[in-house]
Design an enzyme around this catalytic site. Structure first.
Site, PDB file in Angstrom:
ATOM      1  N   TRP A   1     -19.894 -35.989  28.533  1.00 26.45           N
ATOM      2  CA  TRP A   1     -20.836 -36.039  27.417  1.00 26.45           C
ATOM      3  C   TRP A   1     -21.195 -37.468  27.040  1.00 26.45           C
ATOM      4  O   TRP A   1     -22.363 -37.790  26.823  1.00 26.45           O
ATOM      5  CB  TRP A   1     -20.299 -35.242  26.213  1.00 26.45           C
ATOM      6  CG  TRP A   1     -20.445 -33.784  26.474  1.00 26.45           C
ATOM      7  CD1 TRP A   1     -19.467 -32.907  26.869  1.00 26.45           C
ATOM      8  CD2 TRP A   1     -21.667 -33.034  26.449  1.00 26.45           C
ATOM      9  NE1 TRP A   1     -20.008 -31.668  27.079  1.00 26.45           N
ATOM     10  CE2 TRP A   1     -21.344 -31.707  26.826  1.00 26.45           C
ATOM     11  CE3 TRP A   1     -22.987 -33.340  26.144  1.00 26.45           C
ATOM     12  CZ2 TRP A   1     -22.311 -30.688  26.905  1.00 26.45           C
ATOM     13  CZ3 TRP A   1     -23.944 -32.333  26.214  1.00 26.45           C
ATOM     14  CH2 TRP A   1     -23.603 -31.030  26.589  1.00 26.45           C
TER      15      TRP A   1
ATOM     16  N   LYS B   1     -20.154 -25.237  18.195  1.00 21.86           N
ATOM     17  CA  LYS B   1     -18.733 -25.225  18.512  1.00 21.86           C
ATOM     18  C   LYS B   1     -17.905 -25.011  17.236  1.00 21.86           C
ATOM     19  O   LYS B   1     -17.206 -24.023  17.112  1.00 21.86           O
ATOM     20  CB  LYS B   1     -18.351 -26.502  19.236  1.00 21.86           C
ATOM     21  CG  LYS B   1     -19.048 -26.575  20.607  1.00 21.86           C
ATOM     22  CD  LYS B   1     -19.126 -27.965  21.174  1.00 21.86           C
ATOM     23  CE  LYS B   1     -20.137 -28.084  22.293  1.00 21.86           C
ATOM     24  NZ  LYS B   1     -19.880 -27.256  23.474  1.00 21.86           N
TER      25      LYS B   1
ATOM     26  N   ASP C   1     -20.258 -38.777  18.770  1.00 24.75           N
ATOM     27  CA  ASP C   1     -20.657 -37.399  19.045  1.00 24.75           C
ATOM     28  C   ASP C   1     -19.475 -36.484  18.721  1.00 24.75           C
ATOM     29  O   ASP C   1     -18.568 -36.321  19.525  1.00 24.75           O
ATOM     30  CB  ASP C   1     -21.048 -37.279  20.524  1.00 24.75           C
ATOM     31  CG  ASP C   1     -21.393 -35.844  20.915  1.00 24.75           C
ATOM     32  OD1 ASP C   1     -21.287 -34.949  20.059  1.00 24.75           O
ATOM     33  OD2 ASP C   1     -21.768 -35.638  22.082  1.00 24.75           O
TER      34      ASP C   1
END
Lengths: 352, 352
Positions: free
Chosen positions: A101, A188, A164
């Protein structure tokens, strides 16, 4: 049979939130219509939106010097938006790369600024030696969902930190004042997909790059209270219900304790077995996403099949990593982790 | 009491769709979890996604030379994305301005290309004289939600047509082959907010401008089947349920007939009364959004109050226009329009 859903995202939501959402799906607040059929500018929806923001501010102790934005898209929208909002094209930003990511974020940022990528993959020890960078900010990903790697301590720098938090927001306490900006795709630990939350110190916003799409211009979104265009209202409502549920559970501190207990249960069992393994440095093991491999990969398909049959869903690892991954976000009850460990024991016994 | 919701968007969804969504909200397809808790890459969700696309292609007779994209954001995301995907910064595009939405599209496009704005506001007669433009495409908005203005006939040009169909997609039959690209925010005639659909002729995509955010790069979205990042899965699922419902109703042709009947009922009543008025040229009156004014604006608040009390919701006109607006998209049954007309008659009688 209880079903436990270990999907990495879109992930399970708290059962009481889903039950409430179902009960009021076609009749919200006695209005005779769904919350998703309300104008985003109606008094009823504005109350939903404001309560969600205010509860998130409470849960994370976010001061008025930070904007809290509810935006379209997922974290990837902000891979683009962040450099466009925080610096000029000629400026440089530091990007710590610890997994897939953060690597993706660095790659996208190159469209909008100079990127100094600091690769710590395969050698997380390097984090300790990290020195003050020259970039206008340092971007990192405190929880790599795919790789199961966590960076618990903020990097030791006085640069504004941009992080993030998609897969770990609200999973443990952080001091928001140590960050310039944090962002998170909702799917999430917050709500359904199609919503992302951005928390940004307002003094860092001094005019987006000229080509920035208006829907990604944080000053526009802040001025319009996240209603520059029609926001994803149902996702915002569900996020608000998750925030209420979190407060009722005792807030982030209570979640943090529970998440540690859940993760310890699973990692301790994995470490005690020669049948399963997790290769991440123990000091960087994610409490949210636990990838693990079977010593004999030929048993993977059978493991997944039997797990599904036993109500343990979505344990297949990311296609780029293989093996298994158990995502155990806030909404996963400890009973789910216990059921997984029990299944893993039985599977091991049957296959050794 | 029946409740009829005339909101312009987020708008009402078909009652049978909402009832089904409620019944399976926490147990989709017998899986024991919600459709919004499924991985977008799971077999179950892929079936949802593919069926939605295939039904939309059927409903609109969309050939394989067009990509059908399910994206984050609303139409405003595509105000930015379209010029970035269809032309180079040095190119010119024509933008027909017939109301607030097409004006907004033209304004955003100026960040990415030369814009030739053709203003027909206040003089829709100009449309007849429209000649071939020099721009790489002609953008227009066939239904101005705020102003209640429709352009039923495609502009007479051989340039690729790009059209914002947010508030009229699937409301009447169109020949998709006359268009280069059409796009629509979902929250009016398709589903909940947070989703937009783009239908684009693939040969027009020849590489996005370099600063285009990846989540808005149509070639990326097409190659990844709208799953470059986690899509808004629940909105996609609901859109798919709306498409199934539309097919069961007889498709777009049946909707078109019903929409004409609903609109005629309301406009005919307004025209027959001196108490209400609609100032739009009758040949350009929207069948989806019917703005109307009370001759005596001092009665506006009372009208809205009594309407709400009678179960007629969200009739307040857009804040920039004032007065009233009844949005009567596909999901609004004719009974709702009849109830509105009856209420308007009674209100008029009580106040004259």
């Amino acid at each position: 049979m209880s079903v436990y859903n270990f999907c990495a995202g879109p992930a399970m939501l708290p059962a009481p939130v889903m039950a409430k959402a179902q009960s009021e799906l076609i009749n919200f607040d006695g209005l005779g219509v769904s919350v998703m059929e309300l104008s985003h500018r109606s008094k009823s929806f504005l109350a939903v939106a404001e309560t969600a923001e205010s509860n998130l501010r409470d849960l994370m102790s976010i001061g008025d010097d930070y904007a809290v934005l509810f935006t379209h898209g997922g974290a990837r929208a902000h891979f683009s938006a962040i450099p466009q909002n925080l610096l000029a094209a000629a400026d440089c930003a530091d990007y710590l790369v610890s997994g897939q990511w953060s690597e993706g974020a660095a790659k996208e940022a190159k469209k909008y600024c100079q990127v100094n990528a600091i690769d710590v993959q395969g050698n997380l020890e390097k984090l300790k030696a990290l020195s003050q960078g020259q970039g206008r900010y340092l971007h990192y990903c405190p929880n790599e969902t795919i790789d199961g790697i966590a960076i618990f301590d903020e990097p030791n720098t006085t640069q504004p930190l941009v992080a993030d938090y998609s897969s770990c927001i609200l999973g443990r306490n952080i001091d928001i004042n140590r960050y310039g900006l944090i962002y998170a795709g909702a799917q999430k630990n917050i709500g359904p997909s199609g919503l992302a939350v951005v928390i940004v110190r307002r003094d860092l916003l001094c005019g987006a790059q000229p080509q920035t799409p208006s829907i990604l211009d944080y000053q526009v979104l802040d001025a319009k209270e996240s209603m520059y265009n029609t926001p994803p209202t149902f996702a915002w409502y569900l996020a608000g219900e998750v925030f209420k549920w979190l407060k009722a559970q005792g807030g982030v501190a209570a979640m943090e304790a529970m998440n540690r207990e859940k993760a310890a249960l699973l990692y301790d069992f994995i470490d005690s077995s020669d049948f399963y393994r997790n290769g991440v440095d123990p000091s960087h093991r994610s409490e949210m996403n636990v990838p693990f491999q079977l010593a004999n990969a030929e048993l993977d398909a059978q493991f997944l099949l039997e797990a599904e049959q036993g109500g343990l869903m979505a344990l297949k690892g990311h296609r780029s990593v293989g093996g298994m991954r158990a995502s155990i976000y806030n909404a996963m009850p400890i009973e789910g982790v216990k059921a997984l460990v029990e299944f893993m024991k039985r599977f091991e016994n049957r296959n050794t």
